[in-house]
Design an enzyme around this catalytic site. Structure first.
Site, PDB file in Angstrom:
ATOM      1  N   ASP A   1     -41.716  80.932  22.932  1.00  0.00           N
ATOM      2  CA  ASP A   1     -41.273  82.253  22.522  1.00  0.00           C
ATOM      3  C   ASP A   1     -40.710  82.119  21.116  1.00  0.00           C
ATOM      4  O   ASP A   1     -40.234  81.067  20.710  1.00  0.00           O
ATOM      5  CB  ASP A   1     -40.228  82.814  23.482  1.00  0.00           C
ATOM      6  CG  ASP A   1     -39.861  84.245  23.112  1.00  0.00           C
ATOM      7  OD1 ASP A   1     -40.730  84.940  22.566  1.00  0.00           O
ATOM      8  OD2 ASP A   1     -38.720  84.650  23.334  1.00  0.00           O
TER       9      ASP A   1
ATOM     10  N   ASP B   1     -43.585  85.225  32.665  1.00  0.00           N
ATOM     11  CA  ASP B   1     -42.564  84.186  32.667  1.00  0.00           C
ATOM     12  C   ASP B   1     -41.259  84.875  32.998  1.00  0.00           C
ATOM     13  O   ASP B   1     -41.116  86.081  32.786  1.00  0.00           O
ATOM     14  CB  ASP B   1     -42.441  83.557  31.285  1.00  0.00           C
ATOM     15  CG  ASP B   1     -41.693  84.462  30.336  1.00  0.00           C
ATOM     16  OD1 ASP B   1     -42.290  85.447  29.889  1.00  0.00           O
ATOM     17  OD2 ASP B   1     -40.504  84.223  30.082  1.00  0.00           O
TER      18      ASP B   1
END
Length: 376
Positions: A92, A271
């Site tokens: 990320d 996720d």
RNA sequence: GGGGAGAUACCAGAGCGGUCAAAUGGGACAGACUGUAAAUCUGUUGGCGCAGCCUUCGGAGGUUCGAAUCCUCCUCCCCCCA
């Protein structure tokens, strides 16, 4: 990176596919355990690979940049080499930290000035720098630098923020396309749809993101506190615009029920910290429903954690024993709970995939969702 | 046997005439947690017909308008010396 569709559910938008990466194949739909600082909290990679059967895990640009830092990561030869995880890795971008660290950061057109949550030192993240950092980390899938807007969010702010995320995306793409992987294998860049809870903004953002034709696309800015029906509605809307032949990643979702519903709407990747964080806090997601293992009712319950559980911890440990470990604040407790929860999440998406390929997904999903939200 | 100190809610432990149903820890009980500032955070922890009332601070009496707090006796515990 390559994505192949293997099957499509008839009664929903659910699909089964395969993502090829330099570090292996990912069978979708997939749940990706979160490993923020290069470690899935409380879980050994041995368990992650052999028991949980994770196919890809996350890392975080902001956290890894602060610790261990780029120097160490580059000398190690990237995060794969550093932590020994040789399967696919996604990082990320720090966009979520723009949201979660909103108290210690300043937004500008150029980028974001963060104050480190560790020592208070100031660091600037620009789209270009975030690309460079993710090159150093060496993730198979890199995420564009975005602003994850909070909920609630005024239309005006959401619109401006989306514009910024789009301008940043262009800069991310320019930087990404003009640089190369440092370790000899290809990396992919996923752009992120924003637009808060506003349908017109989401449409605009999804069209913009789709127009770049990247190897995969993500939906961000959801599961930040909005009513769950709104999350589903927007996910469905955005999925209808994002290309079918590219994986769709719904960021930060969610509960087991959220995951099945999202898959039904056409999501391929998800996720969430929930299986690990909630596990560390004593919450178990099981095939029969939710368990707060710290509750007194489990004190003398010597049945296994999940009667249908596929993890070795399910047959190895009883509810009473795990409750005891939590009461005694033993570190084994969060470890067992995390392994169980992740194993359950990966089992769940694996089953979803099977059902999609068999053509029985929707019926199975509807039945499961009821069970999964039941509190034991 | 002599001297000293003390008994407070599940435990430890403040309070030392009214603002005390009683600080603070711990424990216990429950809740929250969605691209991890989280092995974190929050709430409850005498009873009830709950903006009020009732029963509580070792036991029994007493002083006072008023006592967990002062006095008397009793019971029990701890420390030191013999």
């Amino acid at each position: 990176m390559d994505f192949t569709l293997k099957g499509q559910d008839k009664k929903s938008k659910a699909r089964a596919g395969e993502i090829q990466t330099a570090h292996g194949v990912i069978q979708t739909p997939i749940f990706m355990p979160v490993g923020t600082v290069g470690s899935v909290k409380a879980v050994h990679f041995n368990d992650l690979k052999n028991d949980i059967k994770a196919q890809i895990i996350l890392g975080n640009t902001y956290h890894l940049y602060l610790r261990p830092g780029l120097d160490t990561l580059e000398q190690a030869g990237g995060l794969h080499k550093f932590n020994g995880w040789d399967l696919p890795l996604l990082t990320d971008s720090g966009g979520y930290q723009v949201y979660s660290l909103s108290g210690t950061r300043k937004m500008k057109e150029e980028g974001v000035v963060f104050q480190s949550h560790i020592d208070g030192s100031r660091h600037t993240f620009t789209p270009e720098k975030v690309m460079d950092i993710q090159r150093v980390i060496g993730a198979d899938i890199m995420m564009a630098f975005d602003e994850c807007t909070p909920y609630p969010c005024e239309y005006d702010y959401a619109s401006k923020s989306m514009g910024l995320t789009h301008r940043w995306l262009k800069r991310c793409i320019d930087q990404f396309d003009s640089t190369e992987s440092l370790y000899g294998y290809p990396q992919a860049l996923f752009p992120i749809v924003q637009g808060s809870v506003y349908r017109d903004l989401r449409i605009q953002s999804a069209e913009e993101i789709a127009s770049y034709g990247r190897e995969g696309n993500a939906i961000g800015g959801l599961s930040v506190g909005e009513p769950i029906e709104i999350m589903y509605e927007l996910t469905e809307l955005v999925c209808s615009i994002l290309p079918e032949n590219k994986p769709r990643y719904l960021m930060g979702v969610g509960t087991p029920a959220n995951i099945l519903e999202s898959i039904a709407l056409g999501i391929d990747m998800m996720d969430c910290v929930m299986p690990t964080r909630n596990g560390r806090n004593g919450m178990l997601f099981t095939s029969e429903g939710l368990i707060n293992i710290k509750n007194e009712k489990w004190k003398n319950d010597f049945s296994q954690l999940d009667p249908n559980g596929m993890s070795y911890v399910d047959s190895q440990y009883t509810r009473a024993y795990l409750r005891h470990l939590f009461q005694a604040q033993e570190m084994l407790a969060p470890m067992i709970a995390s392994v169980h929860n992740l194993n359950f999440y990966l089992w769940l998406v694996g089953e979803a995939r099977k059902k999609i390929l068999e053509g029985t997904f929707t019926e199975w999903k509807n039945k499961m969702v009821k069970q999964l939200t039941h509190r034991l």
